[in-house]
Design a protein around this motif. Sequence first.
Motif, PDB file in Angstrom:
ATOM      1  N   HIS A 190      -4.662  92.051 -86.333  1.00 41.39           N
ATOM      2  CA  HIS A 190      -5.948  91.684 -85.739  1.00 41.39           C
ATOM      3  C   HIS A 190      -6.323  92.688 -84.664  1.00 41.39           C
ATOM      4  N   SER A 191      -7.580  92.728 -84.345  1.00 45.62           N
ATOM      5  CA  SER A 191      -8.092  93.643 -83.339  1.00 45.62           C
ATOM      6  C   SER A 191      -7.466  93.363 -81.972  1.00 45.62           C
ATOM      7  N   GLY A 192      -7.078  94.431 -81.284  1.00 44.34           N
ATOM      8  CA  GLY A 192      -6.580  94.303 -79.921  1.00 44.34           C
ATOM      9  C   GLY A 192      -5.104  94.038 -79.777  1.00 44.34           C
ATOM     10  N   ALA A 193      -4.399  93.816 -80.873  1.00 44.97           N
ATOM     11  CA  ALA A 193      -2.986  93.430 -80.794  1.00 44.97           C
ATOM     12  C   ALA A 193      -2.141  94.516 -80.131  1.00 44.97           C
ATOM     13  N   ILE A 194      -1.277  94.082 -79.227  1.00 45.89           N
ATOM     14  CA  ILE A 194      -0.269  94.965 -78.651  1.00 45.89           C
ATOM     15  C   ILE A 194       1.051  94.724 -79.381  1.00 45.89           C
ATOM     16  N   ILE A 195       1.984  95.649 -79.226  1.00 50.78           N
ATOM     17  CA  ILE A 195       3.293  95.427 -79.832  1.00 50.78           C
ATOM     18  C   ILE A 195       3.981  94.262 -79.143  1.00 50.78           C
ATOM     19  N   GLY A 196       3.903  94.220 -77.840  1.00 52.11           N
ATOM     20  CA  GLY A 196       4.532  93.154 -77.083  1.00 52.11           C
ATOM     21  C   GLY A 196       5.855  93.638 -76.519  1.00 52.11           C
ATOM     22  N   PRO A 197       6.587  92.732 -75.830  1.00 51.05           N
ATOM     23  CA  PRO A 197       6.210  91.329 -75.609  1.00 51.05           C
ATOM     24  C   PRO A 197       5.024  91.210 -74.663  1.00 51.05           C
ATOM     25  N   GLY A 198       4.383  90.086 -74.715  1.00 51.12           N
ATOM     26  CA  GLY A 198       3.237  89.847 -73.856  1.00 51.12           C
ATOM     27  C   GLY A 198       2.465  88.654 -74.348  1.00 51.12           C
TER      28      GLY A 198
ATOM     29  N   GLY B 215       1.061 100.063 -84.613  1.00 50.94           N
ATOM     30  CA  GLY B 215       1.082  99.530 -83.256  1.00 50.94           C
ATOM     31  C   GLY B 215       1.281 100.617 -82.225  1.00 50.94           C
ATOM     32  N   GLY B 216       0.806 100.343 -81.022  1.00 52.26           N
ATOM     33  CA  GLY B 216       1.035 101.238 -79.897  1.00 52.26           C
ATOM     34  C   GLY B 216      -0.198 101.623 -79.118  1.00 52.26           C
ATOM     35  N   ILE B 217      -1.340 101.783 -79.802  1.00 46.85           N
ATOM     36  CA  ILE B 217      -2.513 102.298 -79.091  1.00 46.85           C
ATOM     37  C   ILE B 217      -3.006 101.312 -78.034  1.00 46.85           C
ATOM     38  N   ASN B 218      -2.919 100.015 -78.302  1.00 46.82           N
ATOM     39  CA  ASN B 218      -3.394  99.043 -77.317  1.00 46.82           C
ATOM     40  C   ASN B 218      -2.408  98.873 -76.174  1.00 46.82           C
ATOM     41  N   ASP B 219      -1.134  99.181 -76.423  1.00 44.76           N
ATOM     42  CA  ASP B 219      -0.151  99.176 -75.338  1.00 44.76           C
ATOM     43  C   ASP B 219      -0.406 100.358 -74.402  1.00 44.76           C
ATOM     44  N   VAL B 220      -0.815 101.483 -74.983  1.00 47.50           N
ATOM     45  CA  VAL B 220      -1.199 102.636 -74.156  1.00 47.50           C
ATOM     46  C   VAL B 220      -2.505 102.331 -73.430  1.00 47.50           C
ATOM     47  N   GLY B 221      -3.473 101.786 -74.168  1.00 43.69           N
ATOM     48  CA  GLY B 221      -4.771 101.447 -73.589  1.00 43.69           C
ATOM     49  C   GLY B 221      -5.854 102.398 -74.054  1.00 43.69           C
ATOM     50  N   PHE B 222      -6.751 101.914 -74.911  1.00 46.14           N
ATOM     51  CA  PHE B 222      -7.836 102.743 -75.453  1.00 46.14           C
ATOM     52  C   PHE B 222      -8.670 103.347 -74.319  1.00 46.14           C
TER      53      PHE B 222
ATOM     54  N   GLN C  16       1.750 110.935 -71.460  1.00 45.16           N
ATOM     55  CA  GLN C  16       3.020 111.171 -72.148  1.00 45.16           C
ATOM     56  C   GLN C  16       3.964 109.986 -71.983  1.00 45.16           C
ATOM     57  N   ASN C  17       4.089 109.476 -70.753  1.00 43.46           N
ATOM     58  CA  ASN C  17       4.989 108.348 -70.503  1.00 43.46           C
ATOM     59  C   ASN C  17       4.495 107.082 -71.186  1.00 43.46           C
ATOM     60  N   ARG C  18       3.186 106.869 -71.156  1.00 42.34           N
ATOM     61  CA  ARG C  18       2.632 105.673 -71.800  1.00 42.34           C
ATOM     62  C   ARG C  18       2.884 105.702 -73.311  1.00 42.34           C
ATOM     63  N   VAL C  19       2.658 106.851 -73.926  1.00 42.97           N
ATOM     64  CA  VAL C  19       2.850 106.964 -75.368  1.00 42.97           C
ATOM     65  C   VAL C  19       4.328 106.818 -75.728  1.00 42.97           C
ATOM     66  N   GLU C  20       5.186 107.425 -74.966  1.00 35.98           N
ATOM     67  CA  GLU C  20       6.627 107.314 -75.223  1.00 35.98           C
ATOM     68  C   GLU C  20       7.083 105.863 -75.130  1.00 35.98           C
ATOM     69  N   ASP C  21       6.594 105.169 -74.130  1.00 34.29           N
ATOM     70  CA  ASP C  21       6.989 103.769 -73.942  1.00 34.29           C
ATOM     71  C   ASP C  21       6.475 102.888 -75.080  1.00 34.29           C
ATOM     72  N   ALA C  22       5.228 103.105 -75.504  1.00 34.98           N
ATOM     73  CA  ALA C  22       4.625 102.238 -76.524  1.00 34.98           C
ATOM     74  C   ALA C  22       4.992 102.655 -77.939  1.00 34.98           C
ATOM     75  N   CYS C  23       4.758 103.914 -78.255  1.00 37.32           N
ATOM     76  CA  CYS C  23       4.849 104.353 -79.648  1.00 37.32           C
ATOM     77  C   CYS C  23       6.261 104.753 -80.063  1.00 37.32           C
ATOM     78  N   HIS C  24       7.146 104.964 -79.089  1.00 33.33           N
ATOM     79  CA  HIS C  24       8.540 105.234 -79.451  1.00 33.33           C
ATOM     80  C   HIS C  24       9.403 104.017 -79.156  1.00 33.33           C
ATOM     81  N   ARG C  25       9.562 103.702 -77.866  1.00 32.39           N
ATOM     82  CA  ARG C  25      10.449 102.572 -77.538  1.00 32.39           C
ATOM     83  C   ARG C  25       9.891 101.250 -78.062  1.00 32.39           C
TER      84      ARG C  25
ATOM     85  N   PHE D  79      -3.036 112.403 -77.210  1.00 37.23           N
ATOM     86  CA  PHE D  79      -2.607 111.085 -77.670  1.00 37.23           C
ATOM     87  C   PHE D  79      -2.215 111.138 -79.135  1.00 37.23           C
ATOM     88  N   PHE D  80      -3.043 111.781 -79.950  1.00 36.89           N
ATOM     89  CA  PHE D  80      -2.744 111.852 -81.386  1.00 36.89           C
ATOM     90  C   PHE D  80      -1.405 112.538 -81.631  1.00 36.89           C
ATOM     91  N   GLN D  81      -1.218 113.716 -81.040  1.00 32.72           N
ATOM     92  CA  GLN D  81       0.000 114.476 -81.309  1.00 32.72           C
ATOM     93  C   GLN D  81       1.236 113.761 -80.783  1.00 32.72           C
TER      94      GLN D  81
END
Length: 295
Positions: free
Chosen positions: A47-55, A92-99, A113-122, A191-193
């Motif tokens: 669904h729109s807006g979903a974060i990976i979580g937890p949250g 998942g990940g883009i909404n955890d980073v924040g559009f 860099q830190n936001r993407v690493e935290d969301a899209c990797h960890r 962000f993309f790369q």
Amino acid sequence: MAFRMITLGDSVTWGQGLLEEEKFDQLVLQALLPLHPEGVTLERFAHSGAIIGPGSGRTATNPEVPVSSPTILAQLALVANPETADLVILNGGINDVGFTRILNPLAVIPSLQNRVEDACHRGMLNLLRAARAVFTKASCRMLVTGYYTILSDQSDPLQIPDLLDLHGTAVSGFMAEADFFDLLADRCEEFFQRSEDALRAAVANVADPRITFVSSGFTEDNAIFVSGTTLLWGLTPELGPEDPAAAARRPECDLTFDQPADFLRRQQCYRASTGHPNVDGAKQYAAKICAALGL
């Protein structure tokens, strides 16, 4: 027994603004049908807006409305009999980073860099470990889809301020507009790369041969406001949404964001398709997924 597909994730896998038959998981389903005469079923929890979580946060009754809950981790728990799934498409990940943070070159603490690493990797690694434990069928394929460059140096500079206004980002008073837009294009490309690398790393780290990363294949020519080659929904000349789901989404936005303090979120909701894959963009995603499946 019918071949069973599951879709998890955010607005991209949901298919923001698209009609049901235009969504890329539906296009993949159609490609699978000739191989499965017993049928193919599709269950979509994205669904729109979903974060990976937890949250936790607001929950909308319409997946077109961008809210964080249920998180993608929570979506896993909604799947009945996950051990029978044959194909899982997730992101998942883009909404955890924040559009909005991606669209603000001045939002430097913490770094992108830190936001993407935290969301899209960890964050994705945690999600994939949970998915691996839930989808236990040995032949089940799990495809993690990537993102794209939202805005590039090919985007029409006359339309960019409208996108920034929608997300509450203003050109800095001490910076020339052209310089700000250059920074913005660089940030979207970053962000993309970085997300591409982080998601690939998460898939590699989980070390499950059933899990594959699928790149969108979009280029800077496919970014928003690129005439003739964009694969993303933009805005009409009247600054309205371009997508066919907009009329049905609007009253749901009014119900979900009904307080005076929700004014900006309500406006964003009306135009939630902006920056998401359009009909041709969905076809591109479907083609990449089908190629990964060997179809």
